[in-house]
Every structure is written in structure tokens, then in C-alpha cells.
Design an enzyme around this catalytic site. Structure first.
Site, short mmCIF file in Angstrom:
data_model
loop_
_atom_site.label_atom_id
_atom_site.label_comp_id
_atom_site.label_asym_id
_atom_site.label_seq_id
_atom_site.Cartn_x
_atom_site.Cartn_y
_atom_site.Cartn_z
N GLY A 1 0.83 -1.20 0.00
CA GLY A 1 0.00 0.00 0.00
C GLY A 1 0.86 1.25 0.00
N CYS A 2 0.23 2.37 -0.29
CA CYS A 2 0.98 3.62 -0.43
C CYS A 2 1.49 4.12 0.91
CB CYS A 2 0.11 4.66 -1.13
SG CYS A 2 -1.56 4.81 -0.47
N TYR A 3 0.58 4.24 1.89
CA TYR A 3 1.05 4.67 3.21
C TYR A 3 2.11 3.71 3.75
CZ TYR A 3 -2.86 8.03 3.73
OH TYR A 3 -3.74 9.08 3.60
#
Lengths: 343, 343, 343, 343
Positions: free
Chosen positions: D148-150
Site C-alpha cells: 500500500g501507499c502509506y
């Protein structure tokens, strides 16, 4: 590798040249000048270029410039006309992104830029760098005056109609909108975030420097004077020009879509949008494309042209690289092939 | 206090009515309807109104509406024409922010809105709520069709020129730009942040619903048909319309600045900007003012009008409150006197 | 009407004072000074105020200032401490929006602002203008040091927890984000549209002027030193501060929502959001409200406080008007009652 | 050329894969599926790709997918786990950009994604695609769960500190801010322009899907559980994540800058910013770089890490291409070498 120098690389067009040449297979920037920032690394000023350049700015030095094969001027007006003659004389090809070599008429230049032209002889030799009109001359040129951003967008928008004699040459309206990067990197109140964000306005309604350049270019295309009203506006975004152009058709048998498609069929950097389309500025963000859509107004007499570019690319540094490629006999698309960035 | 009902208060114009009436000394919103959001507090949906309203949405109920003195429709088209007749009959004044009571010609209405008009009789009685043109009729009206946002901006921009017969009535161009809130609060791809931010585009170049409304209004003003090309554009900002209008002068002795200043001298919500000015949309953000500047193009024949409004205020809910004030014999400015918010 | 003077009214906080006083029922701005802009009308510089003020800037003149009942300093630091003593002596109430009268410790002031304090005696008399903490002292004050924007947001966010002794006084984190208007109206590269739009960054991570002010205020509240890490960030928007504050609970029996609701029940300008809410900066845009939500992290030990203000209103000019109202015995909300503007 | 299929290419990560593969020297996208948009040309939906792809969407067909060498899933969760097993079995390498193959614990997966995992066996084989941690395993993998990005931004920010044991493993705070494109292309009220522009807010303060992924990753790195509070926020911009991470040092002899420089010296896509720097999200816009700066807070005990990525590139599609390159034994940087776009 072809050695490229950039004079005045601290502005947005200078940074954009660095970005584009970082992707160029046959050329590299070897010299970057700025009197004020001498000693500063380019990637300290433009962190997006970390890993793409090791250059630092140096004070402009004639000998260092003379070691380049080509020199780009990304300077305010007045600099290129002072420095270019010596470079051209030594065989270095010059591409000037300022206004110094755009207007053939020195009186008009002086009226709008408040300077006597320093080198009228070189000016009369300079080629106006709009490849879609002057490709062959650019190939031969020793010095190119790179077009302004608004003029690029308006000229490409009107070119097929004027060449075909399909519109009245008077009463044309060019309602143009530009992102804030067009105002450059100098500190100005109107370019402040808090002044420009979440707002929109016209400027220069009573007259703007780009009007004579547009009119000169349109007259070249049409072979006669063209009457045009031009109003620029400031968009609350960074990159992008959107010109909405209105003209009156002279006859009702023109297939507008076919006219544009045919005129631009072989142009690598003009994309005619599908019929009915409304191109967005983001669709060309970071790319050298001018995207054009053409509509017929409900009155069936008024043609509406929508012409979009990235003002820093096709409106400045990308077109400059395109001209460079032509001047050096390279593939016109070299360094300009990465897709635009959206969303 | 005058009791106000709002039908369909979940959109931006409904929220804006709540905001404006929170500052109104003689009226208060007592009913807020939404079938879908019945039971939801208004300030849960619009937290900026916490502390300014205790209302919750209720399903629309004829008796509850009949207990109001005035009812605003902040609904999509089709609703007001169904519900308004019963209200008007019971003596409740109606202000419709949708398109239902704007176009006098039902065939044109059907062409653009794909609906048969449900109540042509009431339509023919309805007054077009542009106070600068129809103030006295609004004062007497039982039902007002509140103008669209683009039409407000364009009509106020052209009014002095058309009334004075100073321009050709054909070949007018209205290049209009609107913030995204003009597209409403419904979910649409083009209204998404990632689609609209940092970009700009035209839409509806081949035809837009507001064109017949503009043409009807201009014809009323001019006393004759007016030929106009209208292209709307989407600005990457929330509130604001900027119309740039181009027309050809019929004579060269018009003092444009004086013409506008004189025509609008007594108008509380039209502000003629100083000569040479370029009004910004943010200068009217949140306020009910239409600010207009007028320029003569370098060709000395083309007049350029810059007309800005906040589309949610003078272009919708603020003008609706202005009409309400007129219908109830109040100070036209009641509830509309807070300064715009800038920067 | 109470006569108000504003020294240095050419910045955003000065313009905001004009906007707020335009809605104040008992006071009016009668003097507006700027050495540089003397002779310019305020509404020429701030067109959103056209119709709301006729003032023009004048060079600061002691006698003219002495004719005011209250003087606001909306100046860079260093000005108020030079000019305030003479005004206070003549019985004029002073509200200073700069940092000159915020820090009690002159050594700390000098460390961060690089100036010797010119009037330590008056400094020691000055009251820190956070009404939620010092309301009674403000009522009696001759001079008020109006809090900084970040400090207002952080102090109000932590106040109930510190007063209740519910958190560890060490290891607190305040991650704060501010709109660009917080950087003022001076020309700076980082405040340019093209530099700040479509981007986000921290600044001052290693230390920022507002840290000692925050720590002084928190120590006053807690009655002991408070250990806090504060990192400010620049948001690509104009108005708004969002502080996200993290602290460790000392006990597990605290009803956080009740604690905040009870502490702020009587505060006109602190709004405790419903449980589970995430306040948006736009919800207080243009308003004097500080909206706070309090959450318990999944670890059940960390409390997360979300505190939002409009930096130009509760973070500057609105709080200054609130302090003015207290100093003159007026309704604390006078001039501050218009709803925020959203969307 | 390696043949690449993209399942679910109508979202932003799908479009971004097309953009990146358009620049890839050894691979090309040959299949693009979307049940809903079957028959639509990709460049009609994404006009910035005009000239870069001729593909149209087709309904997902197992045989067509089986003709690819690699398949990317750019779908909501639930799709990849249903379709991947058959592909893997046939020897097609799979890179899943959804959450289906990130969390090893199926109970945690079910808690957050409300689905039973369809293929626990394949899940247990899947490699977590963070090359800076799992490069060798990715090289051997048949299926990669793309982070995921975070989680990418937080893990890369903390990696050197955790590996070195230089911080307390409890009480870490990750205050993360993401652009709106992170919410995808589905219609949601909170992703509308008028809702998100000119505003800022936190969300999911009480718990967010990415927290277990972050904690799993950090525990892998640290070899023990890590206590972390994570609050995501929504930035009014399109691309970019900025994580501000706070942790407590366990000793005072750590040269933070050297620690990061050394750990990431050979990483092609992690750039350690110069000491004292505050990286901007725009500096990596469109690029696959994670740029990290590390600061010591004034208390000399708290370390502040600033970690920025483009959520659509290093936070999604760029990292997926990086994993693809590893899985096929290519230069890890293939297709990812164009400079970021700024300003």
C-alpha cells in the site's frame, strides 16, 4: 553527445530544459550559467532533478559557452541579443527562448520591450521557431527565436483555417488562459499562492506583448493582415494554456474535422482531438503536444477552436528542444517522447 | 420573522441559502426538505453551519410547506413545476432556483431539459428574477424563476451596451468560465478532485442549456434577437464565474466607463470596477456582487467586458434572497451585506 | 462608535481586520497606516472590500493614532514594541498581532527574533490574548499580545487534557499544517503559486519560532514544563490550520468527549465536534471558531486531538477582535457572528 | 517483448501502469481488461495516453490472460485472490496492487476487508513487494503483493532506525498525508473537487486498513512487535504522500544522516535528502523515488523522519513495475527512469 549550454537556467524554462535533456539520447547539458547562483548545484534548486544532473551554475563565460555545440537562452529579454552574435559567429547554434528574436520589426520590439534591438542584422537572419510553419528554415538556421507560449497555441489553432482561407481574416477572438508558471519564477505579488489560488482573472485586456507576435505569425500564415482580439487570463494552476478561438467561416462547405486532421496528419506534436472533444490542459501536462479540437457553434457560422499546450513544454522548452533536434538533423522527437503526466 | 422553506436543501445552493438566511434580520428558515436525508441534521452535512441552524431535513410535506411564507426550490429541474402550483395557490411566494420557470418557450424548455412543462399557465405568470431588469415585476410576483449563473453574468455584462444600442447585435462572443461548484453536489466523474484539479477545459462548445436562457434575456433587453456564441469552461476552483464578452461597437463616441457607471449607479449589487481594472473572482467570493470592467481592445472597435460573480451567490442563492427581499418589500440588501471573503 | 486604528494594514491580517470591523456594530476603523502605501485606497489593494471602506492608507502619525480608542498592530515584529508604550501611556488600548508581546522571557524573544526587547516593563504588563485561558485578565488589560496561529490551535487542543492532568506532560507531538496565507503577503519564493501549489512539505523541523510560545502557554496551563515536538507543514491552500496532536494518557478512565464538551461548554468560539468526527479546515473558513475532535487511538493509550482554525481569523485577526471586545466590555462575539464560508 | 496484462485498468493505478510501460524497453501491455468498459479505447478514457497506446478494454478472459507473461491486478480487493491461482498455476507471474496478498494473517484480512481469504495457500507463498526489504524473495516470487501507499512511505522511513535498533519500538507516531488520487477513481462525495479543494482533514483516526499492513512490515524489519499510532489525512492535491514520523531515540550517539545514507546507498529508488532538507511531494511527482529526510528535534531525543513518495508510482504502479523488473531479471530501473515532473 552534442554539448548543450543553457544561459540563465534558474527559471522554470531552464529547469524544464534540464528535465528534457535528461531524457535526450544524443545530447547533454554541459554548461549552466547564472551570475547570481554561481556555485549552486542545479539539483539543490530543483530537487526533482536529483540523480539526473550533477551540474552547478557558473557565471556566464564566453569561452565556456563557445565550447558548446548549442546554446539556449532561458533569460529575460535583452540578454540573448547581447550575447548571441559572438556565439553565432563562432558557429554555435543558438535557440533563444526570450522575445529577442521573435519580432522582425524593431520598432514594434521597442514599443513593447522598451529596448533598442542590439543586433538587427542577426534578427533579420533569425528563424521563427514554429516547426509546423517553418520546419525547413529551422533546419538551416544558425539562430532560432523560440515562439511565445500564447502565440504557439493561437497560431497552431488557426493555421488550418487561415491556410485554407476558410475564415474571415478580421474579427477573430482569442480568449487565452494560462497557468501561473507562465509568469516565471521572479517574485511578483500576482504570482503569489495566496493571490492566485482559488481565483481567476483576465489581464492585459487593453494590450499584451504577445499580440504583435501573434499577429505577425498569423499574417505570415495568411499572407495578409489578420484582425484579432486577444485577452490573456490567469488560471489557478501551474502548467497549461487553453486558447479558445472564435472566427467566422467564409463558406459553409468546410469539413472542419477533416481540414485539421489532414493539415496535421504528419505533425509529430500536433494532435487533432476526436470530433466533439474538449481537450483538457492536463492531457498534455509535461508533454510537447499541442492538442486541438474544432467545433461549429450552434449558429453554424462561428468556428470554435480549442487549442491546449503545456506552456513550459510546447510553449517554451519542449519546442526549443524540437527546434534543436531540427537544427542538428536529429529525430525531431528525440528527448520528447515521454507521455504526459495525468492525473 | 418571515418563515422560509427550502425544498431540496442538500445541494450547494440549499446550503448557501441556509448560510445567507442565518444573517437575515427579518426571515428564518423553518423547514428544510429532503426525501433522502430525512432525519439528518443540516449541520451534520454542512459542518460550517454548526451553531447557525438546528434544523434537520424532513421529507417534503405539503402541509408543512404551506405553513411557510415563502418556499425556495433548490432542486433539479422538474420538481418545482410539479410542486409550485399548489403553493402559489395558497398564497405562498415561490422562488425557484432550478430552470423550471426561466424559459418562457415550453418547446425550448423541452428541447434542453427533456421534459414537458407541467404548468405552462404558471410559467407564463412567472417573473424572471434578474432585479436589474425586472425589479418592479419581481416586487409583484407570486413566483420567480431565479436566473442561471452564466446567464446572470452575461446579461449584466451586456445590459448597458444593448440598452444603449452601442454594439452590433450579432457576432457577440461570451467566453465563460465557472468553478466546479456550478456542477452541483451530485457525484460525477468530471467533478472529482483528481479529474478537475490542476486542469482546465471547455465543455458544451456545440451547445449548452444556458444559451437559450441567455438569448431570451438579451432579446428582452435589446428588444430584438441577439446573435451570441457561448462557450462555458470549467475552472479548477470552487466558486466564481468569469465571463469575458466580446462585441463590436456600432459607433466610436461611446464613453464605455461612463455608460456602465451611469447604468449601474443605483444598483446595490452591481459594481463597476475602475477603468483599466481586471476583476478577480475572489473579489466577490461569498458576496452577492457582480463586478464588471469594460475595456476597449487595441483595434478600437471591439469592446471587452469582464463580468464576475460568485455562482452560488449572485449566480444562485444570493440572487434568490435578493428576489425574496423584493417580493416581501424588505431592504433589497437584507441578509446580503457581509463582505466577500478574500484572500 | 469606538474608533479603531490599524498600524500596518497592507498585509493579510490587516485586510482581515477591515473585513471583520465592517461587520462590527459598535466599532469602526478610522485610521489605517502604511508608510509605503500612503495615499492608496484600501479597496484598491483589497477589491473584496469595495463598498465596505473608504479609507486610504496614511503614513503613521502619533497624533492621529492618539485619536483612536484602540490600535491594532498588524506589523512585523519590532514595530509594536517601539510604538505601543506612547499609546498605552495616553490611555489607548493596544492589541498587537505580532510576536512582540507574546513571550515573557526577553532572552527567548531575542534568540528567535534577533532583537533586544525595547520595552520589558510594558511586556511584563501585557496579557497573552487567549481568551479561553486569560479572559478576565484580558478584560482589564491595557495591552494584549495576540497569540500566534499555531500556538492558538495547539493550546486549545491540549487545554482540557492538561488541566485535567490526563496526559503525560512529556513526549507530546504536535504535527501542524498551515495554509500559505500564514506566511504573509511579503514576496518569498516558497509562497509563490508555482512553488506551493500541488505540493506539500514540512519546514522548520529542527526548530520554529512558535515552539517557545506554545511551550510557554502549555506550561501556564499545566503548571509545569511540557515536553513537546512541533513540526509545521505548508498546505497548498490559503486559510486554515490543522493540528494533529498526539499524547499519552495517564489513566484509562477518562471520557475524552465529555472532558472536552464540559471544558468548552461556555466558550463562544470553541466547538467540540461530535464523537468520531474529523473536522475540516473549510468548516471554519472565515469564522472565528476553533473546532476540536478528540479520538482514542487503537492502542487505547494514545489520545489524538484534531484542532482546526482559520489562521487569519481565530489564528490572528478574529481573535484580536475577540480580545478587543473583551477589553471594551462588549459582547465577545460582536463582529464575529457571520457563518464560515463553505464550500 | 514481455507481454503484460492489466486486469481492471480503468482506475488511476491502471492508467499509471500504461504510462510507465509506454516507456519500458523490454515489455509492453498487450491486454487490458474491464468488464464495464469493454470496447472503449484506453486513450479515450485517458487522453494523456493518446499516441502511446492503441489498446481497448476487453472483458476479462482466462485464455487471453494466460497468453500474457505477467498479469497486474489493479482491481479492488477480492478480485486478485479469485483469479490469481489459475494464472500462477499456468506459470504467469502475478503482481497484485490490491490488498489481497499483503496481510499474512487471514483473520486480520477479514477484519479489515470483510472477506474470507479465497486462497490462503497462495497467500502464504506470496512475497511482500517492498524491494528494499525483500528483493531476493521478489526475484524468485511467482506472486507479489504490492505494498500500500502509506505502508511504503512509513516502512522506508523507519527501516534504518529499526534495523539499527536506534529507536524505542513503542510510541511511534506516523502522521501521514495523502493526495486525493489515493482514494481512487470511484465516485465518492469526499473525493469531489468542491469537497476536497481548499480544505484539509484527517480521516480514520480511530483505525485504518493500512495500520495492520504497516505493523506487519515493521515487525518483520524489527524482529519484534512495533507500537505505532497512524493517522492519515487528505491533502488537496492529486499525487503525493508525505509521512511525518516521530520516534524516540534509544541512544544519543547515532549519526542519523550517516545511518540513512549508508542504508540506502545502493537503493535505486530511495533518495536520502541532504541534512536539514524538507522534501516536497512535488519533487517525486511522477517518479518512483522515495525521498527521505531525517531530523533531530530540539529536545535531542525525538527523531523526525520526513518520507515522501508519489502514491501512484512508488506507492503503487511504479513499485509494481519495479517488482516486475525484479521478477523477470531485468534492470530494476527499466521504465522508471524519466525524471519527476516539477513544477
Amino acid at each position: 553527445m552534442i554539448k548543450v549550454g543553457i544561459v540563465g537556467g534558474t527559471g522554470y524554462t531552464g529547469a524544464e530544459l534540464l528535465r528534457l535533456f535528461a531524457q535526450h539520447p544524443q545530447a547533454e547539458v554541459t554548461l549552466l550559467t547564472s551570475r547570481k547562483e554561481a556555485g549552486t548545484r542545479a539539483d539543490a534548486m530543483f530537487p526533482h532533478l536529483r540523480g539526473y544532473t550533477d551540474l552547478e551554475f557558473s557565471a556566464p563565460d564566453p569561452e565556456a559557452l563557445a565550447a558548446c555545440d548549442a546554446v539556449f537562452f532561458a533569460t529575460p529579454h535583452g540578454t540573448a541579443m547581447a550575447m548571441a552574435p559572438a556565439l553565432v559567429e563562432r558557429g554555435i547554434k543558438v535557440i533563444d527562448l526570450s522575445a529577442d528574436f521573435r519580432l522582425r520589426d524593431t520598432a514594434t520590439f521597442k514599443q513593447w520591450y522598451k529596448l533598442d534591438h542590439a543586433t538587427p542584422a542577426l534578427l533579420s537572419e533569425a528563424v521563427y521557431g514554429l516547426p509546423e510553419v517553418h520546419r525547413e528554415a529551422i533546419r538551416q538556421a544558425r539562430i532560432v527565436g523560440n515562439p511565445g507560449c500564447y502565440p504557439t497555441s493561437v497560431q497552431l489553432g488557426l493555421l488550418p483555417l487561415l491556410e485554407a482561407g476558410a475564415i474571415e481574416r478580421d474579427g477573430i477572438v482569442a480568449d487565452c488562459k494560462s497557468g501561473v508558471s507562465g509568469a516565471g519564477r521572479e517574485l511578483k505579488l500576482g504570482s503569489m499562492f495566496t493571490e492566485a489560488y482559488d481565483s481567476f482573472k483576465a489581464y492585459g485586456a487593453a494590450g499584451h506583448r504577445h499580440l504583435p507576435e501573434i499577429r505577425q505569425g498569423l499574417a505570415d500564415i495568411a499572407g495578409a493582415e489578420v484582425g484579432l482580439t486577444f485577452v490573456p487570463h490567469l488560471l489557478p494552476l501551474i502548467r497549461g494554456i487553453h486558447s479558445t478561438i472564435y472566427a467566422r467561416l467564409t463558406r459553409d462547405d468546410v469539413d472542419l474535422q477533416a481540414l485539421y486532421a489532414s493539415r496535421y496528419a504528419d505533425e509529430p506534436f500536433v494532435d487533432v482531438a476526436p470530433a466533439g472533444d474538449h481537450p483538457e490542459t492536463r492531457g498534455v501536462r509535461g508533454g510537447n503536444t499541442c492538442r486541438i479540437a474544432v467545433h461549429l457553434a450552434p449558429d453554424r457560422r462561428t468556428v470554435i477552436v480549442l487549442s491546449v499546450i503545456d506552456n513550459l513544454v510546447k510553449g517554451a522548452s519542449g519546442q526549443a528542444v524540437q527546434n534543436f533536434n531540427l537544427m542538428f538533423g536529429l529525430d525531431e522527437r528525440a528527448g520528447l517522447q515521454a507521455p504526459p503526466l495525468a492525473p
